[in-house]
Motif scaffolding. Structure first.
Motif, mmCIF file in Angstrom:
data_model
loop_
_atom_site.group_PDB
_atom_site.id
_atom_site.type_symbol
_atom_site.label_atom_id
_atom_site.label_comp_id
_atom_site.label_asym_id
_atom_site.label_seq_id
_atom_site.Cartn_x
_atom_site.Cartn_y
_atom_site.Cartn_z
ATOM 1 N N LEU B 52 90.381 69.859 69.740
ATOM 2 C CA LEU B 52 89.937 70.918 69.125
ATOM 3 C C LEU B 52 88.625 70.358 68.694
ATOM 4 C CD1 LEU B 52 93.349 72.254 68.251
ATOM 5 C CD2 LEU B 52 91.753 73.402 69.477
ATOM 6 N N ARG B 53 87.698 70.801 67.643
ATOM 7 C CA ARG B 53 87.093 70.060 66.966
ATOM 8 C C ARG B 53 87.596 70.068 65.967
ATOM 9 N NH1 ARG B 53 81.663 72.434 67.779
ATOM 10 N NH2 ARG B 53 81.390 73.535 70.222
ATOM 11 N N ARG B 54 86.304 69.401 64.824
ATOM 12 C CA ARG B 54 87.279 69.411 63.391
ATOM 13 C C ARG B 54 85.926 70.102 62.524
ATOM 14 N NH1 ARG B 54 90.811 67.280 66.437
ATOM 15 N NH2 ARG B 54 91.531 65.616 66.146
ATOM 16 N N LEU B 220 94.492 72.826 58.686
ATOM 17 C CA LEU B 220 94.303 72.751 59.916
ATOM 18 C C LEU B 220 94.105 73.975 60.627
ATOM 19 C CD1 LEU B 220 97.925 71.572 60.839
ATOM 20 C CD2 LEU B 220 95.335 70.043 61.224
ATOM 21 N N MET B 221 92.716 73.928 61.788
ATOM 22 C CA MET B 221 92.137 75.055 61.982
ATOM 23 C C MET B 221 92.012 74.619 63.707
ATOM 24 S SD MET B 221 88.745 75.582 59.861
ATOM 25 C CE MET B 221 89.516 76.121 57.822
ATOM 26 N N ALA B 222 92.075 75.666 63.598
ATOM 27 C CA ALA B 222 90.951 75.866 65.827
ATOM 28 C C ALA B 222 90.183 75.696 65.595
ATOM 29 C CB ALA B 222 92.156 76.197 66.526
ATOM 30 N N CYS B 223 89.172 77.729 65.595
ATOM 31 C CA CYS B 223 88.164 78.005 65.589
ATOM 32 C C CYS B 223 86.869 77.986 64.640
ATOM 33 C CB CYS B 223 88.499 79.736 66.685
ATOM 34 S SG CYS B 223 89.161 81.016 65.019
ATOM 35 N N ILE B 225 86.127 80.669 63.133
ATOM 36 C CA ILE B 225 85.641 81.902 63.226
ATOM 37 C C ILE B 225 85.833 82.702 62.837
ATOM 38 C CG2 ILE B 225 83.174 80.711 64.474
ATOM 39 C CD1 ILE B 225 84.030 81.805 66.825
ATOM 40 N N GLY B 226 87.367 83.050 62.665
ATOM 41 C CA GLY B 226 88.415 83.766 62.384
ATOM 42 C C GLY B 226 89.145 84.283 63.271
ATOM 43 N N ALA B 227 89.087 83.997 64.673
ATOM 44 C CA ALA B 227 89.660 84.349 65.508
ATOM 45 C C ALA B 227 91.022 83.800 65.913
ATOM 46 C CB ALA B 227 89.076 84.265 67.069
ATOM 47 N N CYS B 228 91.353 82.899 65.376
ATOM 48 C CA CYS B 228 92.559 81.474 65.633
ATOM 49 C C CYS B 228 93.823 82.312 64.864
ATOM 50 C CB CYS B 228 93.085 80.427 66.056
ATOM 51 S SG CYS B 228 92.510 79.642 65.101
ATOM 52 N N LEU B 229 93.401 82.652 63.883
ATOM 53 C CA LEU B 229 94.321 82.829 62.883
ATOM 54 C C LEU B 229 95.421 82.020 62.198
ATOM 55 C CD1 LEU B 229 95.435 86.120 63.517
ATOM 56 C CD2 LEU B 229 93.506 85.284 62.344
ATOM 57 N N CYS B 230 94.561 80.709 62.713
ATOM 58 C CA CYS B 230 95.646 79.437 62.285
ATOM 59 C C CYS B 230 95.926 78.827 61.155
ATOM 60 C CB CYS B 230 95.267 78.142 63.609
ATOM 61 S SG CYS B 230 96.046 78.721 65.109
#
Lengths: 302, 256
Positions: B52-54, B220-223, B225-230
């Motif tokens: 994933l991106r950082r 911690l986040m994946a996307c 841009i508000g899509a993964c909701l992680c």
């Protein structure tokens, strides 16, 4: 130029590239990166009868060539979708399917009935495979009789295209697929995430608040391709393949295995414009290989 | 604000100490306008382990040269890989992401940073100077060896320091610093970024004294841009995404 049009058991996809529920928000999150109307379709995130806050943080853990998630179907409920989201997204010239989930059969039925009333939503994807909710979700999709039961009940109230999303966390996915087909599903999507787990070895704690979660990304792709291949030989209804697609080559692999179209999921998190690249890549492959109609590739494994 | 995905040229990779480095990235196009506390999502080159991106906050922006600078702490495999990036390589980023610190309604502003949390405060201070506000900065570190870019920060405000061992500035945490413990607290607004524990203590302190305080969080986040909701944060109005509804929150909103 290749004809990318797919007749997906009554749904007309202008090309085989769709996006997977839970990885593409409601579409508009990607407007800066993607021309949404150029997609075959997109599947909006899991929608339930009542609003759900989802699981506690942390909900995500990176793994080798993939990630685990345990979002737990966070959404504001079907009425919010119908009143607030639908008017905003119905302008897109593409197939918008709503992923419908629930923790009891009545929830699925009531949610599907409400979505049935929305003119610009030509189908739903019935999620009987979410591994991240305590009750329902995957529990419905892991044995033939409960999978058949939920599809049967939803079929009674839902008159448009009914796609059923299968769980890979089963001994025999083919028998589940057949029992869902028998109850009137119009298509299948497979696969949802694999139940997985990761542990922080320094704290000795699970990396997810829910301990286990759903594994996605290229790590699962070969298993997903195998399942699509097995199921496509056993059912007559078309299949939308997904699981770790990162590029056009991966997408074509799913088509060759027997999928009529694909969903791009986790890759959207890393490259928000990836669907456009995959679409271009599929066209390029067809040009190189002299494919005039994309349907020539479906199940065309030698 | 429109978001972009683009490959930027690495024009500088400067190691600051054992744990920190600066990456300066140049865009061929004019940079989009960037707000204080916004961040980028960086793709880690060629690794399957760092899939994933950082998310990395924006430390500095130069609109004349179309460069953005990231101040990064080596925290794991992804940031270690980024620290090995060579000049003239490209890094793929998605940006600018997130909301921003709000503009203050008063002129007396205090920026508080702890450790890596000092990163967004440079551009924040610079931004405020453009509006005629000279901020005061308070930065906390474990010891003098870890103090970052003293001269650079001094250009944009009045800077105070605290270190856990007293080897630079005052001894103790930022909360123990005399700026926060004199009888008269002159600041109308606090903006802070740093470790969770520091932000929580500061938030509690600010609420007790009725001082307006915004903090920039890192989850911690994946996307991005508000899509993964992680990357959700618990707030008084339910789960909010740190990537799109944050990273900046008023401490009054947070449940932690």
């Amino acid at each position: 130029m290749v004809n990318l049009n797919i007749d997906f058991n009554g749904l007309n996809f202008k090309n085989p590239v769709l996006t997977a529920s839970g990885t593409f928000g409601y579409g508009y999150e990607f407007e800066d990166f993607v021309d949404l109307s150029s997609l075959g379709g997109f599947i909006v995130k899991g929608t339930t009868l009542n609003a759900r806050e989802g699981n506690p943080y942390p909900r995500m853990a990176e793994t080798a060539s993939g990630m685990l998630n345990a979002v737990g179907l966070q959404n504001k409920g079907v009425d919010f979708f119908c009143n607030e989201i639908y008017p905003r997204i119905s302008k897109y010239d593409t197939n918008i399917l709503v992923n419908v989930s629930g923790s009891a059969i009545e929830d699925y039925v009531e949610t599907a009935a409400k979505i049935n009333e929305l003119d610009k939503i030509p189908g739903i994807e019935l999620n009987i495979s979410c591994p991240n909710v305590k009750e329902g979700g995957m529990a419905f999709g892991t044995n033939c009789s409960s999978a058949a039961q939920v599809v049967k009940e939803v079929r009674k109230v839902y008159k448009k295209h009914l796609m059923v999303k299968l769980s890979p966390n089963v001994t025999d996915i083919v028998s589940i697929a057949k029992s869902v087909e028998e109850q009137g599903a119009n298509s299948l999507s497979l696969v949802n995430t694999f139940l997985g787990m990761a542990i922080d070895i320094n704290t000795r704690k699970p990396k997810l608040s829910t301990i286990t979660g759903g594994l996605s990304g290229p790590a699962i792709k070969p298993i997903a391709v195998r399942m699509v291949w097995q199921v496509s030989k056993a059912v007559k209804i078309p299949i939308c393949g997904l699981g770790g697609i990162m590029n056009a080559d991966d997408a074509i692999e799913f088509l060759l295995a027997g999928a009529s179209c694909v969903q791009i999921g986790t890759a959207n998190f890393i490259y928000p414009d990836i669907t456009m690249k995959i679409l271009e890549g599929i066209k390029h492959y067809c040009n190189i290989h002299g494919i005039k109609n994309i349907t020539e590739l479906i199940g065309a494994i030698n | 604000m429109k978001k972009y995905i683009d490959s930027l040229l690495v024009v500088k990779n400067q190691r600051l100490n054992k744990d920190y480095f600066l990456l300066k990235l140049q865009s061929e196009e004019d940079l989009p306008f960037i707000l204080p506390a916004q961040f980028v999502e960086v793709k880690i080159p060629d690794t399957s382990e760092t899939f994933l991106r950082r998310p990395v906050s924006i430390h500095d922006v130069n609109y004349d040269k179309n460069t953005i600078t990231l101040l990064i702490r080596i925290a794991g495999k992804g940031t270690l890989k980024l620290s090995e990036t060579k000049k003239y390589e490209y890094l793929n980023i998605v940006y600018p992401l997130g909301n921003s610190f709000s503009m203050p309604s008063c002129n007396k502003v205090l920026l508080i940073g702890g450790g890596c949390g000092v990163a967004p405060l440079l551009y924040t201070a610079k931004y405020m100077l453009n509006f005629g506000i000279t901020p005061t900065l308070l930065m906390g570190y474990r010891n003098s060896k870890l103090v970052l870019l003293k001269d650079k920060y001094a250009k944009y405000g009045n800077v105070y320091y605290s270190t856990d061992d007293g080897s630079y500035g005052e001894k103790g945490t930022v909360l123990e610093h005399s700026l926060l413990n004199s009888r008269f607290f002159p600041f109308g607004k606090i903006y802070a970024c740093g470790p969770d524990a520091m932000l929580k203590d500061l938030g509690k302190w600010a609420i007790e004294r009725g001082i307006d305080c915004e903090v920039s969080l890192e989850n911690l986040m994946a996307c991005g841009i508000g899509a993964c909701l992680c990357c959700v944060q618990d707030t008084v109005s339910g789960h909010k995404c740190v990537c799109t509804e944050g990273p900046v929150f008023n401490v009054k909103e947070l449940i932690w």
